[in-house]
Every structure is written in C-alpha cells, then in structure tokens.
Design a protein around this motif. Sequence first.
Motif, PDB file in Angstrom:
ATOM      1  N   GLU A 108       0.827  -1.206   0.000  1.00  0.00           N
ATOM      2  CA  GLU A 108       0.000   0.000   0.000  1.00  0.00           C
ATOM      3  C   GLU A 108       0.864   1.260   0.000  1.00  0.00           C
ATOM      4  O   GLU A 108       0.498   2.271  -0.609  1.00  0.00           O
ATOM      5  CB  GLU A 108      -0.916   0.006   1.228  1.00  0.00           C
ATOM      6  N   ASP A 109       2.001   1.215   0.681  1.00  0.00           N
ATOM      7  CA  ASP A 109       2.836   2.413   0.855  1.00  0.00           C
ATOM      8  C   ASP A 109       3.865   2.619  -0.263  1.00  0.00           C
ATOM      9  O   ASP A 109       4.423   3.708  -0.400  1.00  0.00           O
ATOM     10  CB  ASP A 109       3.579   2.335   2.191  1.00  0.00           C
ATOM     11  N   LYS A 142      -3.535   4.441  -3.109  1.00  0.00           N
ATOM     12  CA  LYS A 142      -4.111   5.245  -2.037  1.00  0.00           C
ATOM     13  C   LYS A 142      -5.448   4.648  -1.632  1.00  0.00           C
ATOM     14  O   LYS A 142      -6.271   4.312  -2.473  1.00  0.00           O
ATOM     15  CB  LYS A 142      -4.299   6.692  -2.513  1.00  0.00           C
ATOM     16  N   LYS A 143      -5.638   4.491  -0.325  1.00  0.00           N
ATOM     17  CA  LYS A 143      -6.941   4.047   0.171  1.00  0.00           C
ATOM     18  C   LYS A 143      -7.920   5.208   0.113  1.00  0.00           C
ATOM     19  O   LYS A 143      -7.582   6.329   0.465  1.00  0.00           O
ATOM     20  CB  LYS A 143      -6.833   3.555   1.622  1.00  0.00           C
ATOM     21  N   TYR A 156      -9.089   0.587  -2.923  1.00  0.00           N
ATOM     22  CA  TYR A 156      -7.850   1.220  -3.340  1.00  0.00           C
ATOM     23  C   TYR A 156      -8.046   2.051  -4.601  1.00  0.00           C
ATOM     24  O   TYR A 156      -8.794   1.669  -5.503  1.00  0.00           O
ATOM     25  CB  TYR A 156      -6.772   0.169  -3.624  1.00  0.00           C
ATOM     26  N   MET A 157      -7.337   3.169  -4.667  1.00  0.00           N
ATOM     27  CA  MET A 157      -7.196   3.929  -5.903  1.00  0.00           C
ATOM     28  C   MET A 157      -5.760   3.736  -6.389  1.00  0.00           C
ATOM     29  O   MET A 157      -4.821   4.192  -5.738  1.00  0.00           O
ATOM     30  CB  MET A 157      -7.486   5.412  -5.667  1.00  0.00           C
ATOM     31  N   PHE A 158      -5.587   3.029  -7.499  1.00  0.00           N
ATOM     32  CA  PHE A 158      -4.279   2.893  -8.138  1.00  0.00           C
ATOM     33  C   PHE A 158      -4.106   4.103  -9.058  1.00  0.00           C
ATOM     34  O   PHE A 158      -4.930   4.340  -9.943  1.00  0.00           O
ATOM     35  CB  PHE A 158      -4.200   1.596  -8.941  1.00  0.00           C
ATOM     36  N   LYS A 159      -3.016   4.858  -8.865  1.00  0.00           N
ATOM     37  CA  LYS A 159      -2.878   6.123  -9.577  1.00  0.00           C
ATOM     38  C   LYS A 159      -1.542   6.196 -10.314  1.00  0.00           C
ATOM     39  O   LYS A 159      -0.517   5.706  -9.824  1.00  0.00           O
ATOM     40  CB  LYS A 159      -2.992   7.290  -8.598  1.00  0.00           C
TER      41      LYS A 159
END
Length: 720
Positions: A108-109, A142-143, A156-159
């Motif tokens: 996640e980080d 980003k959650k 989750y938002m995968f950016k």
Amino acid sequence: MGVRIIEKLKNQQGSSLAFVLIIGMIIMIMVASLLAVANSDFTFTQQTVESRQAYIDAKSVIEYGKIEINEREKELSIAYKALVAERNKKEPSTTTIQNLIAEIEALEDEVTTIYGSETNPAGTLSFSDDGTKTIIGKVFVKKTETAVNTTDTSQYMFKVETENLRRKLDYQVDYNYAMTTGGTGSGTGTGSGSTIVPDAQIIISNLNNLKTTLMTSPDMSGWKTTKININNDGSQTPKTRCTIGTPIEKTYLSQNNTQINNDMLTVSENGLNLKIDEFKWPNSPSLTLSAKNICFNAYPSNSDGQSTFNITAVRNATVPSEIRFTQNYLQTNRNNKTNFLKADHVIFEGDLTIANNSKLNIECDTLVVNGKIELNESSEFILNANNVIVEGDIDIKSAGKLSWNCENILIKGNVNPKSSAAVMEFLGINYLQTGAINLASSSQLTVTGSNASSSQMNVGAIKSYESNAYKLNITKLWSFTCEGFSLNNNSSLVLESNVIKINGALTLGPQIINSTIKTQYFDCSGMTTIDDLTGDLLIKRIDYNKPLYVRFGGGYTQTQKASNQKSVNIGETDKNTNKGATLVVFGPGVSKVNVGTAPIIMGNSANGYTKAYLNVIADDIWFDSTSITMVTNRIGFWYQGGAESNDKTRIHIGSSFSFDENDVEKASYIDVKTPSGNQTFPHMLKNGKESAYNPPVFENPPGSSGGSSVVISPGSEKYY
C-alpha cells in the motif's frame, strides 16, 4: 478638334494609372491576407501536432504505469488470499498473519517512479534510472476516505501521475478488496442464503492504521497562534478576549447575551487553522469557536465552570477537518452544561475526563483517544461517529452515561462501571470490540447492531464487578463472542445474535429474573452454571426459518433453591407450530469416537435445595459426558420432539447413571415419546428403540463453513 482628342487621351492615361495602382493595392492586400491565413493554418497545424504529441507522451507514461498497477494488484491479491488461507487453518500462525498484514501495508505504501527523456518519453520509459533520464511519472496506491471510514473493505485507488512533461495527464483506477467470513450456511448444511460478514481482523487492522495516521501531528507552520484569556481592562466585569496571530492580527471580545445571562465569546475564522497556545477561562461566559482546523495546546482544566463550549472544525467534502487536544482533556463545566465538538476527526492525544454533572457531545467521522476515558458522577458522553479507537480503559462512576452511536468501535482496555446505575449504550454498530466489561450495581448495557446479517460484537469477559441488578439488552447482531459471562441477583438478559460463542464459563444466578436468548447457534466452551432462577431462561430460535443448535461444551450444572418452579427452556412450541431446536448437546460434542469428560450435574441433594426444571424441545438431545449426575427429586427433566416430530425425540446418553430408582444405560434412544402423566424421564426411554451410543458432531457456526474469503472487484477508471 485634334487638340481635344489629344487632351482626352491624356486624361484617359491618368485614369488608367490610378486604376492600375488601385488594382495593384488590392492584389497586394489579398496576397498579404492569404499569407496570414496560410501562416495561421500552419501555426495551428503545428500546435495541433505538438499538442497531440504531448498527449501521446503523457498517455505513453500512463500506459507504462499500468504495467506496475497490474503487478501491484496481483501482489495485493496474492497477499490477501494468503491471509485468508492462513486464517482458515485449524491452527493459524499469528506470526504468518502479522507478516502478511505487514506485506499488504508495504504494498500500500510503495511508490514506483517512472523515468524517461523529456524530449522522447515514449522511447525511453523505464522503472530504473541510468543517470541520463528524468522523473516523468509516479505510480502509487491510495486508500479511499470511504474505505478508511467503513473499515470492512479495502478500497484502493491505483494512480499514475505524470510530471515534467509538456502536458499534464493523470490516471486512476479503483479496486475493492472485501474480506468476509463467508455466508450464512452452516457446517450442518442448514444455511439460509448468503451473507457477507466483514473480516474482524481487517477491521481491527484498518482501525489501527487509521489511528496511526491521525496520531501523526500535521505540519502547523502556517497555523495562527491563538490565545484565549481574560481582558483585564480594569472594568468591574472584564471581558473574555481571543487574539489571533503573532503579532496580533485580530481580536475578539465577548458580548453580553441576556438569553444565557452571561457573556458569550464568538470566534469565526473558517478559513484559518488555529493553534490555541493559551486558554484561560472565567466561570460563566460561553464560547462558540469555528475554524478550518483547531489544535488545543492548552485547555482550562479547572476554570470552565457553568460554561458551554461549541467548537467546530469546518467539515470539508475533500479535505477532512480536525480538532486536536495535545494534552489531557479535563472538562469541569458542571451543572449539566454541555461541550459540543464537531469535526471530521477529533483526536485526544492523552486522557479524556468528564467531571461530575458535565456533558460532552461529539459529532465526527473518527474519534481517537490515546489514553483512558473517565466519566465521573452523573456525567454524560454522547457520540455520533463512524469510527472510535480508545487506547485505554473506560471508567464510569455513579449514574454516569456513555451513549455512542457509532459503526466501528475498538476499545483496547476494559469498560468499568465503578459504582451504581452506570449506563453504557453502543448503538448502530457494525463492529464492537472491547476488553472485559465489569458490571457494577444496577448497570445497564445496551448494544444494537446496524445489520443483523453482519454486525459483530467481540468482547472480553462480561462479569459481575460488584453487587447486582444488571440489565443487559444486546440485539440485532450476526455474531456475539465473549471470553466469559456471568450475571447474578435480580439481573436480566436479552441477547439476540445469529451466532453466540462464549469462550469461557457461563454463570447465570443466583436469582436472575426472566431472560431470553435468541439465536441459531449457541456454543459455550466453559462450564455452564445455572443457579436458583427467579425467572425463566428461554433459549429459542432467532428466526423460525433458521435452525437452532445449542451446546454446553464445558459441562453443565443446574440447581435451585427457591420453590418457584422457574425453568430453563430450550426451544419452544405452540399448538400450531413446533419451533424446537435441531440439536442440543450437554458436553463437548466434538468427537466421533470418544465421550466427553466435562461433568453434567442436575440438581443438588443438600438441604435448602429444591427441584430445578429443564425443558428441552429438540430433534436430538445429547448428554455427552463420562460423568452424568441427576439427583432424584432435585431435577425435573421434560422433553419433546423438535421440528421433525412433536411427540417423539432422540436422547443420547454418553455414560450410565442412576436416577429416580432407575438405571440409565449408555445408549442412543430413538423415538422417545414425550413424558406424560407418571411416565417421566427416564421411564419413557424404555419405549424408545435402543442402539449403541452415537456421539454428536457439533459443526462450525453459520458463516464459517467456507472460512474467510476475499472478493476482489475492479471499479471505475478515469483520465484527468
């Protein structure tokens, strides 16, 4: 005549010259215009090509970043599924679970950098830097704020965000990772549809992560230093003053308010972040304070008597607001006066104490208390929130009231009513976890779930701390789990949950009044002790369309002193419908070969004891123990068939014993008729078909047959 002709020709020559000049000018203007139009078309075409190329460059970075998104999504999926698999094991490894959660948090980080040439991005893209390339994009996860606040789903938002390019273009795609504990189907094969129950460990992990994030103090370099104190201007009734800024940029003075018979200080700075570095307060004025964010580095610990504080951090749809107390919070306004706090996040970095006859009302998304909570006599704490994390104990003194309407509650300490008439209300919960709940005299505990198909309560032991007369009302839950349960004199219980698991002893009595347990799965692993009822205890189906399984796995003791014929009733029936249990087990009921060893004792022959009554309506009744004692004239055992038949049932005796001058042999008795007249237990066993003892198999609770699972679903994507 000739002269006239010559003059006329001369005049015509002058006109021709003018005409030629005019035509020439027109042609020149037209040529210039055409050149301008051509140049404009050329410039437009050139800009279009460049813009298109800039878009292609940015789009190529995003497409390259999608490679990392796909890999990251796969890695998260593998980690989540491994976490599920480990939790579904009979003996899961705590270390493995912690490592997998750490792996998920690392994914996640992680931020992945995209390198390339600014002049030729598409042909030079790479996730590594060779020293000649520039950072032109980043990939990260980003959650969503929704996921943080609901905690049962990791959304989750995968950016991919581009940089250092001729055109700015970013990309986002959503994925949902929903951790569940399966459906409502039981291991017995008698389920009733499908229900998603959030995984408790994921909820706890998300709440802990949320607390860690909120406990990190924000950068306050641009915040305005604020001081609240008494304006000593020499007047007989000095005003309360608030100054903002260093040097002072703005000053507020309190104004008289005849409606509340004192001064009111109103500070409204909704566009500013305020840090309160000085806070001195007289005994009577009231405060209304609003700002973008507010941090109290100082708070009046003993000088807010008779005041009412209304403090608001303006809630924002995109950027959460917060009210933060960096020191211990002690509220002493008394006289039933109330302090109101409103913000997205309210954080107490120390203890929270409410003095006698004081009230605190908080409305927020998330409340964090990094210490203990203490409610003194006749104080009140009202809360409306999505999430609560409390690091320490909650102590409630005489007539104190805790009333929380909150979805997810994590209390890492114990809940301790310290004296009589304390009230504890946890309303509309999705998930509630606490340490032990220690009941004091006349305590009231009310818990209601938000959804009977998914709400969970997981607490330590619920036990008698002192005296008696407790009132417990716990309803609308999918699962209720505790580490032990005891009630005594003049106490009552209403417990409604599809799954009830008591991982310890259950003690009801002496002298509890009418109590009802509604469930489809009741399992107590410790000794169950029912002593001297002054009201009936009823265990019944939570829904007539669902089964009822009951097990007293750690043994069972029932005795009676009062001559009031109060009874334990399992299952129920009426003249139209039989609503009995599917099976009832006294004893472990876990081995297909060996009989359990937990004792079953019904009745007490000592002086002062009378007959205890046990009424069981079930298809199958097991006494699964190597030690069964039924004391003649001290136990009345009545039974009836369950759903299959009203007048017959099956009784399984795990070991031989004597009762009412009869030897009861170890066996399974089939088609045993309901007692009638003088034909009571064990006489009616003779009418049943005897067979070898068949130990019970008590299956897993509803929703756990398939173990935990993770449902991964992609959401929407967008370029922006």
